[in-house]
Structure formats: C-alpha cells, structure tokens
Design an enzyme around this catalytic site. Structure first.
Site, mmCIF file in Angstrom:
data_model
loop_
_atom_site.group_PDB
_atom_site.id
_atom_site.type_symbol
_atom_site.label_atom_id
_atom_site.label_comp_id
_atom_site.label_asym_id
_atom_site.label_seq_id
_atom_site.Cartn_x
_atom_site.Cartn_y
_atom_site.Cartn_z
ATOM 1 N N LYS A 1 -2.429 5.553 -4.328
ATOM 2 C CA LYS A 1 -3.650 6.488 -4.221
ATOM 3 C C LYS A 1 -3.208 7.764 -4.980
ATOM 4 C CE LYS A 1 -3.756 4.716 0.655
ATOM 5 N NZ LYS A 1 -2.702 4.220 0.572
ATOM 6 N N ASP B 1 0.896 -1.176 0.028
ATOM 7 C CA ASP B 1 0.042 0.139 -0.093
ATOM 8 C C ASP B 1 0.826 1.380 -0.105
ATOM 9 O OD1 ASP B 1 -1.686 2.151 0.609
ATOM 10 O OD2 ASP B 1 -2.935 0.896 2.082
ATOM 11 N N HIS C 1 -7.529 9.264 -2.581
ATOM 12 C CA HIS C 1 -6.672 9.824 -1.439
ATOM 13 C C HIS C 1 -7.739 10.303 -0.533
ATOM 14 C CE1 HIS C 1 -2.711 9.530 1.051
ATOM 15 N NE2 HIS C 1 -3.661 9.250 1.661
#
Length: 142
Positions: free
Chosen positions: A32, A2, A65
């Site tokens: 993101k 991530d 995000h």
C-alpha cells in the site's frame, strides 16, 4: 501477502519471499501507498521504493492506503500509469468511501478493482451504503 510501506516491513517480507523458494508466480503480493506519498510523482517514487525493498519486479495489487490527503485523482493517475507500464497487475484503494470513488469516476478514471476496508459484524450496518456502491460498480471488497 499483504503489507504496506507504513508497516515498515517490506524489506523483511521481500527477504522471506526470496528465502521461501516458492516461485514468484505462486505468491500474491499486495502493498500500500502511504498518505505522505500521494501525488503523481511521489506515488511513482514510492512504488519504485516498495518494489526495491520487496525485491520484486511487479506487484499483484497496489492500494492507496487512504484518501486522507485529497490528492485522489493525481495519485490514482500514477497507479494507472504504473499498471500500464507493467509494474502493477491490479490497482485498488483502502479505506475509501463512495464519495472518494465517485471523485475518480466523475473525472473519467476507471474505478478501483478492490477497496480494502475494515469489516466485521459491529460495523456492517454503517458500511451498507459503501458495500452497495462497491457491488453496483463491481469493486471487490476485501
């Protein structure tokens, strides 16, 4: 894995993936889209940059995000288009509340697969409405 554009580590993450020797199909990669790249064209450009920095052909999950810029629908439309083009397998959001997801739904857009939020015992009660919304609409809370 991530990561996020704002973390400024996509290149090093991409190098680690390449150096690992692990087949791409065995690594789940999420990154993101940052606020400064909201909007249709900017989101598409940002995805291309993230893929290049990561050295990947596709992402397993691409998240917006935050909803901070207010360009919710046009940014979401860019992710839908890039998913349809095969550059993203799943699309989602991060730090969205029910009103943000309702904006997508009321404009006839599919809802996100994931809503990644901060979650812990100290904020569980204040997040109950959001958790219920996600459960009702089959949005995975991560």
């Amino acid at each position: 894995i991530d990561t996020a554009a704002i973390y400024q580590n996509e290149e090093s993450v991409g190098k680690a993936i390449a150096d690992s020797g692990i087949p791409r199909s065995e690594i789940w990669v999420t990154t993101k889209l940052w606020d400064s790249h909201h909007g249709y064209d900017a989101a598409i450009e940002a995805l291309a940059t993230s893929l290049e920095k990561l050295g990947l052909d596709y992402l397993d999950l691409y998240l917006i995000h935050s909803p901070n810029t207010g360009k919710l629908v046009e940014t979401w439309d860019a992710l839908i288009a890039m998913q349809a083009a095969g550059f993203i397998r799943s699309i989602g959001v991060s730090n969205y509340g029910p009103s943000h997801m309702e904006a997508l739904r009321t404009h006839g857009r599919p809802l996100p697969a994931v809503n990644q939020i901060e979650m812990h015992p100290m904020n569980y009660q204040e997040r109950s409405q959001l958790l219920e919304y996600c459960k009702e609409h089959k949005i995975l809370v991560q």
